[in-house]
Design a protein around this motif. Structure first.
Motif, PDB file in Angstrom:
ATOM      1  N   SER A   4      16.258   3.619  -7.840  1.00 51.64           N
ATOM      2  CA  SER A   4      16.515   4.081  -6.474  1.00 51.64           C
ATOM      3  C   SER A   4      15.402   3.685  -5.518  1.00 51.64           C
ATOM      4  CB  SER A   4      16.663   5.614  -6.448  1.00 51.64           C
ATOM      5  OG  SER A   4      15.447   6.231  -6.818  1.00 51.64           O
ATOM      6  N   CYS A   5      14.321   3.087  -6.006  1.00 49.09           N
ATOM      7  CA  CYS A   5      13.187   2.753  -5.148  1.00 49.09           C
ATOM      8  C   CYS A   5      12.807   1.284  -5.293  1.00 49.09           C
ATOM      9  CB  CYS A   5      11.977   3.621  -5.482  1.00 49.09           C
ATOM     10  SG  CYS A   5      12.223   5.382  -5.205  1.00 49.09           S
ATOM     11  N   LEU A   6      12.197   0.795  -4.245  1.00 49.81           N
ATOM     12  CA  LEU A   6      11.591  -0.526  -4.270  1.00 49.81           C
ATOM     13  C   LEU A   6      10.114  -0.345  -3.967  1.00 49.81           C
ATOM     14  CD1 LEU A   6      14.234  -2.430  -2.138  1.00 49.81           C
ATOM     15  CD2 LEU A   6      13.935  -2.631  -4.602  1.00 49.81           C
ATOM     16  N   THR A   7       9.276  -1.162  -4.533  1.00 53.05           N
ATOM     17  CA  THR A   7       7.837  -1.051  -4.299  1.00 53.05           C
ATOM     18  C   THR A   7       7.321  -2.323  -3.681  1.00 53.05           C
ATOM     19  OG1 THR A   7       7.640   0.352  -6.253  1.00 53.05           O
ATOM     20  CG2 THR A   7       5.610  -0.576  -5.363  1.00 53.05           C
ATOM     21  N   ARG A   8       6.513  -2.162  -2.643  1.00 53.47           N
ATOM     22  CA  ARG A   8       5.926  -3.332  -1.989  1.00 53.47           C
ATOM     23  C   ARG A   8       4.437  -3.085  -1.789  1.00 53.47           C
ATOM     24  NH1 ARG A   8       6.949  -5.401   4.215  1.00 53.47           N
ATOM     25  NH2 ARG A   8       5.856  -7.361   4.046  1.00 53.47           N
ATOM     26  N   PRO A   9       3.582  -3.936  -2.312  1.00 48.62           N
ATOM     27  CA  PRO A   9       2.150  -3.760  -2.106  1.00 48.62           C
ATOM     28  C   PRO A   9       1.812  -3.861  -0.621  1.00 48.62           C
ATOM     29  CG  PRO A   9       2.587  -5.350  -3.847  1.00 48.62           C
ATOM     30  CD  PRO A   9       3.869  -5.112  -3.151  1.00 48.62           C
ATOM     31  N   LYS A  10       0.931  -2.954  -0.175  1.00 47.27           N
ATOM     32  CA  LYS A  10       0.507  -3.003   1.225  1.00 47.27           C
ATOM     33  C   LYS A  10      -0.910  -2.468   1.321  1.00 47.27           C
ATOM     34  CE  LYS A  10       1.773  -1.548   5.885  1.00 47.27           C
ATOM     35  NZ  LYS A  10       2.705  -0.756   6.695  1.00 47.27           N
ATOM     36  N   SER A  11      -1.827  -3.325   1.766  1.00 46.65           N
ATOM     37  CA  SER A  11      -3.228  -2.963   1.950  1.00 46.65           C
ATOM     38  C   SER A  11      -3.814  -2.308   0.704  1.00 46.65           C
ATOM     39  CB  SER A  11      -3.370  -2.008   3.149  1.00 46.65           C
ATOM     40  OG  SER A  11      -2.881  -2.616   4.311  1.00 46.65           O
ATOM     41  N   GLY A  12      -3.459  -2.838  -0.476  1.00 44.53           N
ATOM     42  CA  GLY A  12      -4.038  -2.339  -1.707  1.00 44.53           C
ATOM     43  C   GLY A  12      -3.384  -1.095  -2.263  1.00 44.53           C
ATOM     44  N   THR A  13      -2.327  -0.593  -1.618  1.00 44.22           N
ATOM     45  CA  THR A  13      -1.636   0.599  -2.099  1.00 44.22           C
ATOM     46  C   THR A  13      -0.169   0.279  -2.265  1.00 44.22           C
ATOM     47  OG1 THR A  13      -1.207   1.430   0.120  1.00 44.22           O
ATOM     48  CG2 THR A  13      -3.268   2.107  -0.904  1.00 44.22           C
ATOM     49  N   ASP A  14       0.517   1.109  -3.006  1.00 48.25           N
ATOM     50  CA  ASP A  14       1.958   0.933  -3.187  1.00 48.25           C
ATOM     51  C   ASP A  14       2.709   1.774  -2.161  1.00 48.25           C
ATOM     52  OD1 ASP A  14       1.627  -0.792  -5.201  1.00 48.25           O
ATOM     53  OD2 ASP A  14       1.973   0.662  -6.822  1.00 48.25           O
ATOM     54  N   THR A  15       3.530   1.112  -1.373  1.00 51.90           N
ATOM     55  CA  THR A  15       4.372   1.805  -0.411  1.00 51.90           C
ATOM     56  C   THR A  15       5.760   1.955  -1.027  1.00 51.90           C
ATOM     57  OG1 THR A  15       3.159   0.877   1.459  1.00 51.90           O
ATOM     58  CG2 THR A  15       5.366   1.742   1.895  1.00 51.90           C
ATOM     59  N   ILE A  16       6.199   3.163  -1.196  1.00 47.01           N
ATOM     60  CA  ILE A  16       7.494   3.403  -1.824  1.00 47.01           C
ATOM     61  C   ILE A  16       8.607   3.256  -0.786  1.00 47.01           C
ATOM     62  CG2 ILE A  16       8.896   5.033  -3.123  1.00 47.01           C
ATOM     63  CD1 ILE A  16       6.397   4.002  -4.565  1.00 47.01           C
ATOM     64  N   ILE A  17       9.514   2.349  -1.074  1.00 52.32           N
ATOM     65  CA  ILE A  17      10.677   2.124  -0.216  1.00 52.32           C
ATOM     66  C   ILE A  17      11.905   2.673  -0.937  1.00 52.32           C
ATOM     67  CG2 ILE A  17      12.033   0.426   1.044  1.00 52.32           C
ATOM     68  CD1 ILE A  17       9.141   0.583   1.966  1.00 52.32           C
ATOM     69  N   VAL A  18      12.531   3.673  -0.374  1.00 51.47           N
ATOM     70  CA  VAL A  18      13.677   4.326  -1.002  1.00 51.47           C
ATOM     71  C   VAL A  18      14.974   3.675  -0.538  1.00 51.47           C
ATOM     72  CG1 VAL A  18      14.876   6.530  -1.328  1.00 51.47           C
ATOM     73  CG2 VAL A  18      12.381   6.493  -1.065  1.00 51.47           C
ATOM     74  N   ARG A  19      15.839   3.380  -1.486  1.00 53.78           N
ATOM     75  CA  ARG A  19      17.150   2.810  -1.137  1.00 53.78           C
ATOM     76  C   ARG A  19      18.057   3.905  -0.586  1.00 53.78           C
ATOM     77  NH1 ARG A  19      18.526  -0.993  -6.445  1.00 53.78           N
ATOM     78  NH2 ARG A  19      16.675  -2.343  -6.268  1.00 53.78           N
ATOM     79  N   HIS A  20      18.707   3.615   0.516  1.00 53.94           N
ATOM     80  CA  HIS A  20      19.622   4.611   1.076  1.00 53.94           C
ATOM     81  C   HIS A  20      20.815   4.788   0.138  1.00 53.94           C
ATOM     82  CE1 HIS A  20      22.414   6.677   3.775  1.00 53.94           C
ATOM     83  NE2 HIS A  20      21.325   7.074   4.413  1.00 53.94           N
ATOM     84  N   PRO A  21      21.213   6.032  -0.149  1.00 51.66           N
ATOM     85  CA  PRO A  21      22.278   6.256  -1.134  1.00 51.66           C
ATOM     86  C   PRO A  21      23.653   5.741  -0.725  1.00 51.66           C
ATOM     87  CG  PRO A  21      21.676   8.300  -0.018  1.00 51.66           C
ATOM     88  CD  PRO A  21      20.651   7.293   0.367  1.00 51.66           C
ATOM     89  N   ASP A  22      23.900   5.618   0.575  1.00 50.52           N
ATOM     90  CA  ASP A  22      25.235   5.197   1.040  1.00 50.52           C
ATOM     91  C   ASP A  22      25.277   3.762   1.546  1.00 50.52           C
ATOM     92  OD1 ASP A  22      26.288   7.751   0.532  1.00 50.52           O
ATOM     93  OD2 ASP A  22      25.593   8.474   2.495  1.00 50.52           O
TER      94      ASP A  22
END
Length: 294
Positions: A4-22
């Protein structure tokens, strides 16, 4: 991490990107990210409704572009709730049918606000026009439409009326402002001053229109002729110069005089309507029409 999530590195940290359920479709061709929520949708759908998105993908893309889940990705600086509202319209042909004739003004404004903001920003003209039509059904820009609104006895609650003013300013719909301010002129001074939705500029405009609104009502033929003590007191507390007077027989005057007074009343209401924008320092109806068509 689950699917349900995608991860993208940003400035040395992981930014959690959540997929919209619909609105994360397996066959979607682009990923739009709004407030850390990913929408995998169809480029063709966006391009068909928005000149901005169409132009975005008409331009040749550099070889190195941001991608998510194998799709080109774009980050938008918008409200995720607003974007979801637009997605519901684009993927549900009957979404606007949820608005009924008896839908409250509060629900109606909540329903169209996000759609209106996004459609205005990204030049989704068909959606924007639909929203404007819905609003102007309650906030008329002609005396004929005003009469229709008065005939339907629409209930205007102060807390709902004030919401339309900042929305109309933000999305450039000046045609609804004169009627909105006219209604706000019936709100008590204390309520206007303590309101947290209106800007101080708009509060001052509401207050500026109160006195001339009262004066015009007392000069209207019909309001000043033959009104009962109860009616006089009601008009004093809540002046309504655009209200159509109908109890002509109670004046007990001859038919010729009644016809003359009715004609004066119609002429007076038309004059009030033409002056309405200037009462609240909004220019003229001609100015307003030009501003909205730009």
């Amino acid at each position: 991490m689950d699917g349900s999530c995608l991860t993208r590195p940003k400035s040395g940290t992981d930014t959690i990107i959540v997929r919209h359920p619909d609105f994360y479709f397996s066959d979607g061709s682009v990923v739009i990210i709004v407030e850390k929520t990913a929408f995998r949708i169809h480029q063709s759908v966006l391009a068909r409704h928005s000149e901005v998105f169409k132009g975005m993908w008409d331009v040749p893309q550099p070889q190195k572009t941001d991608t998510y889940d194998g799709c080109p990705s774009v980050v938008l600086q918008d409200s995720v709730n607003d974007f979801v509202d637009v997605m519901r319209v684009l993927y549900d042909a009957f979404h606007f049918d949820k608005i009924r004739p008896d839908t409250s003004l509060s629900h109606l404004i909540t329903f169209i606000s996000g759609i209106l903001r996004i459609s205005t920003k990204y030049n989704m003209q068909q959606l924007r026009n639909k929203c404007i039509t819905i609003i102007q059904d309650k906030f008329p820009s002609s005396l004929r439409r005003c009469d229709d609104v008065l005939t339907r006895s629409i209930q205007y609650v102060p807390s709902e009326i004030v919401r339309i003013i900042p929305l109309a300013r933000e999305t450039t719909i000046p045609k609804v402002l004169p009627w909105a301010f006219y209604l706000c002129a019936h709100i008590s001074v204390d309520e206007i001053l303590s309101n947290t939705v209106l800007s101080w500029k708009d509060k001052s405009l509401c207050l500026a229109g109160k006195e001339p609104n009262t004066g015009m009502h007392h000069r209207m033929p019909g309001a000043r002729n033959g009104a009962s003590a109860t009616q006089v007191e009601r008009y004093r507390i809540n002046p309504h110069p655009l209200e159509e007077y109908t109890d002509w027989r109670s004046l007990m005057i001859c038919i010729k005089c009644q016809a003359m007074v009715e004609a004066q009343h119609r002429e007076g209401r038309e004059k009030v309507w033409q002056k309405l924008p200037s009462l609240f320092h909004l220019g003229t109806w001609e100015d307003i029409n030009k501003d909205q068509s730009c």
